[in-house]
Design an enzyme around this catalytic site. Structure first.
Site, PDB file in Angstrom:
ATOM      1  CG  HIS A  76      -2.087  -1.113   0.714  1.00 36.10           C
ATOM      2  ND1 HIS A  76      -2.944  -0.305   1.683  1.00 36.10           N
ATOM      3  CD2 HIS A  76      -2.420  -1.690  -0.056  1.00 36.10           C
ATOM      4  CE1 HIS A  76      -4.543  -1.684   1.471  1.00 36.10           C
ATOM      5  NE2 HIS A  76      -3.065  -1.946   0.630  1.00 36.10           N
ATOM      6  CE1 TYR A 207      -6.211   4.436  10.542  1.00 36.48           C
ATOM      7  CE2 TYR A 207      -5.540   4.398   9.094  1.00 36.48           C
ATOM      8  CZ  TYR A 207      -5.370   4.147  10.288  1.00 36.48           C
ATOM      9  OH  TYR A 207      -4.622   2.485   9.982  1.00 36.48           O
ATOM     10  N   PRO A 299      -4.327   0.254  18.201  1.00 35.90           N
ATOM     11  CG  PRO A 299      -6.076  -0.713  17.867  1.00 35.90           C
ATOM     12  CD  PRO A 299      -5.302  -0.047  19.018  1.00 35.90           C
ATOM     13  CE  LYS A 303       3.561   3.339  13.570  1.00 34.82           C
ATOM     14  NZ  LYS A 303       4.086   3.038  12.411  1.00 34.82           N
ATOM     15  CE1 TYR A 391      -1.678   4.380   9.389  1.00 34.19           C
ATOM     16  CE2 TYR A 391      -0.079   2.803   7.778  1.00 34.19           C
ATOM     17  CZ  TYR A 391      -1.191   3.471   8.508  1.00 34.19           C
ATOM     18  OH  TYR A 391      -2.208   2.364   8.865  1.00 34.19           O
TER      19      TYR A 391
END
Length: 398
Positions: A76, A207, A299, A303, A391
C-alpha cells in the site's frame, strides 16, 4: 527427541516477536530455544495486526522469511483520511522517499516463521507453559526457566531469557517491581472489529473521523475485509447484529456521498479495548523484554507488531555482537535504544487515536480542534510528511 537442557538464549512466547528473534539469532549463530504455552494451531490462528512497516518487511526479507509475503502481501502506498465531508489521501512514497507499508496479517507472519523454525530444526516447544524464571540478577551464573513438558516439571538453563510472552507473561513478572516503572493510559472507548467475507470496497485503508465516532476500513486479502467501529468501553459484541454493524459503517464512511461497503458474511466479531503501556527499562540483569511484554500501543497507528519486530532486530544484533566479540556494549544499550523508538511510536499512536476518535462528552471546541489538525495534514506537506514518516516506520536502532 528430548528438549535441550541448556541454551544461550531462552525465548518465551511464540508470537511474531519470539519467532522472529529466534530466526535472527539462528542466522547469527546464536543458540536458542523457544517455549510457548499454547498449541501450534492456536498460535497460528490468533488474529492480530495486519500492517507491516517498510523496516519490518526489510527485516523479514533479509532473514529469508518473506517469500510468501512477497507473493501474497498487498503493498500500500498510502491511506485516506475522511473528515468534515472531505477526503484526503496521504501518498507515502512521495512523502518519504519511496517507503510504503504492506497488508499481511500477523497470523500469516506467524505461520511463515513457524514453518521456517520447523524446517531448520530450531527447538520450538509448544504446549510448554513457563511457570517461573529464576536467576534473573546480573550476577547470577545463569538463568533457569521452569516449565511444564507433557505435564511434567522441566527446566532449561540459559545465559539470558527474553520475554516475548506479553503484558501478563511470566517473564515480565520475573523483574522485581522495584526495578521497573510502568507508564499507562486507558482510552475511554474501544473498537468493535469484524472480519467479513466481502471484497474490500477501497484499495487502501480509510480512516474516518465522524460525529458518530471513528471507523476504519482495512482488509486481509482481496476477498476478506477487516473493519472497525469506535464503541463505548464494555460493549458486548452480541449487542451489534451484523446488519447494524454494516449500516453504522456506511454512515460513518459517508455512504450518502459515495459508494457503500461491499457486504458479506461476518466470520469474526470482537471488541478491542484501547490502551497504552510502557515498561522501563526493558532489561533487568539476564532478563530482557520485547514486544507486548514491554509496551502496548492502541492499534490506530498500526505500530504493535512493528515495534516488536524492531525490538528483536536490535536484540538479535546485540546478542550476535556479544557472542562474537565478548562485548556487552550493544546489549547494555538495548533498552535505551528501543525506548527511543517506542516512545516515538507511543506518541504517534496517541496522536492518531485522540485526533480521530470522539471522546464521551466531547465538546464542540474539541471536535473543531480535531478537524483543524486534520485540515493541516491535508493542506501542509510538512504535516503530511510527519504522518507518513511515522506510519511507514522510523529507522530501527540508534
Amino acid at each position: 527427541m528430548n528438549p535441550p537442557r541448556h541454551t544461550q538464549v531462552a525465548v518465551v512466547g511464540a508470537g511474531p516477536a519470539g519467532l522472529l528473534l529466534a530466526l535472527l539469532l539462528r542466522r547469527n549463530g546464536v543458540d536458542c530455544v523457544v517455549l510457548e504455552s499454547r498449541d501450534r494451531s492456536y498460535v497460528e490462528q490468533r488474529q492480530r495486526a495486519g500492517i507491516l512497516e517498510q523496516s519490518t518487511v526489510d527485516t523479514l526479507r533479509r532473514a529469508g522469511a518473506a517469500a510468501r509475503l512477497d507473493r501474497e502481501g498487498l503493498p500500500h502506498d498510502g491511506i485516506e483520511l475522511r473528515f468534515g465531508g472531505r477526503r484526503h489521501r496521504i501518498d507515502f512514497p512521495a512523502l518519504t522517499g519511496g517507503r510504503r507499508v504492506w497488508v499481511y496479517a500477523q497470523t500469516e507472519v506467524v505461520k511463515d516463521l513457524v514453518a521456517l523454525q520447523s524446517q531448520e530444526g530450531g527447538p520450538l516447544l509448544f504446549e510448554a507453559p513457563v511457570r517461573a524464571v529464576t536467576g534473573a540478577a546480573a550476577d547470577a551464573g545463569h538463568c533457569t526457566v521452569h516449565y511444564l513438558r507433557r505435564g511434567q516439571e522441566a527446566t532449561l538453563t540459559c545465559d539470558y531469557v527474553v520475554g516475548c510472552d506479553g503484558y501478563h507473561g511470566v517473564v515480565r513478572r520475573a523483574v522485581p517491581q522495584g526495578a521497573r516503572s510502568v507508564h499507562e493510559r486507558a482510552f475511554p472507548y474501544s473498537w468493535l472489529g469484524i472480519l467479513a467475507e466481502a471484497p474490500p470496497c477501497y484499495d487502501e485503508l480509510v480512516y474516518a473521523h465522524s460525529e458518530r465516532g471513528f471507523a476504519l476500513a482495512s482488509m486481509r486479502s482481496p476477498t476478506v475485509s477487516r473493519l472497525y467501529l469506535q464503541v463505548p468501553n464494555g460493549t458486548n459484541p452480541d449487542a451489534w447484529p451484523h446488519e447494524r454493524i454494516w449500516d453504522e459503517l456506511d454512515a460513518r464512511f459517508g455512504a450518502d456521498r459515495g459508494r457503500r461497503l461491499n457486504r458479506g458474511p461476518v466470520t469474526q466479531k470482537s471488541v478491542l479495548p484501547m490502551r497504552s503501556s510502557v515498561t522501563e527499562p526493558m532489561r533487568y540483569g539476564r532478563v530482557l523484554l520485547a514486544g507486548d511484554a514491554a509496551h502496548i500501543v492502541p492499534p490506530t497507528g498500526a505500530k504493535g507488531l512493528n515495534l516488536a519486530a524492531s525490538d528483536v532486530t536490535v536484540l538479535a544484533r546485540a546478542f550476535a555482537h556479544l557472542y562474537e566479540t565478548g562485548s556487552a556494549q550493544l546489549l547494555d544499550s538495548y533498552s535505551d535504544t528501543c525506548l527511543r523508538r517506542v516512545w516515538r511510536a507511543e506518541h504517534f499512536s496517541h496522536f492518531m487515536t485522540t485526533t480521530l476518535h470522539i471522546a464521551p462528552g466531547q465538546s464542540s471546541f474539541d471536535t473543531r480542534l480535531q478537524l483543524s489538525q486534520l485540515d493541516r495534514i491535508a493542506t501542509s506537506p510538512h504535516a503530511a510528511a510527519e504522518l507518513a514518516e511515522n506510519y511507514t516506520g522510523l529507522p530501527t536502532g540508534p
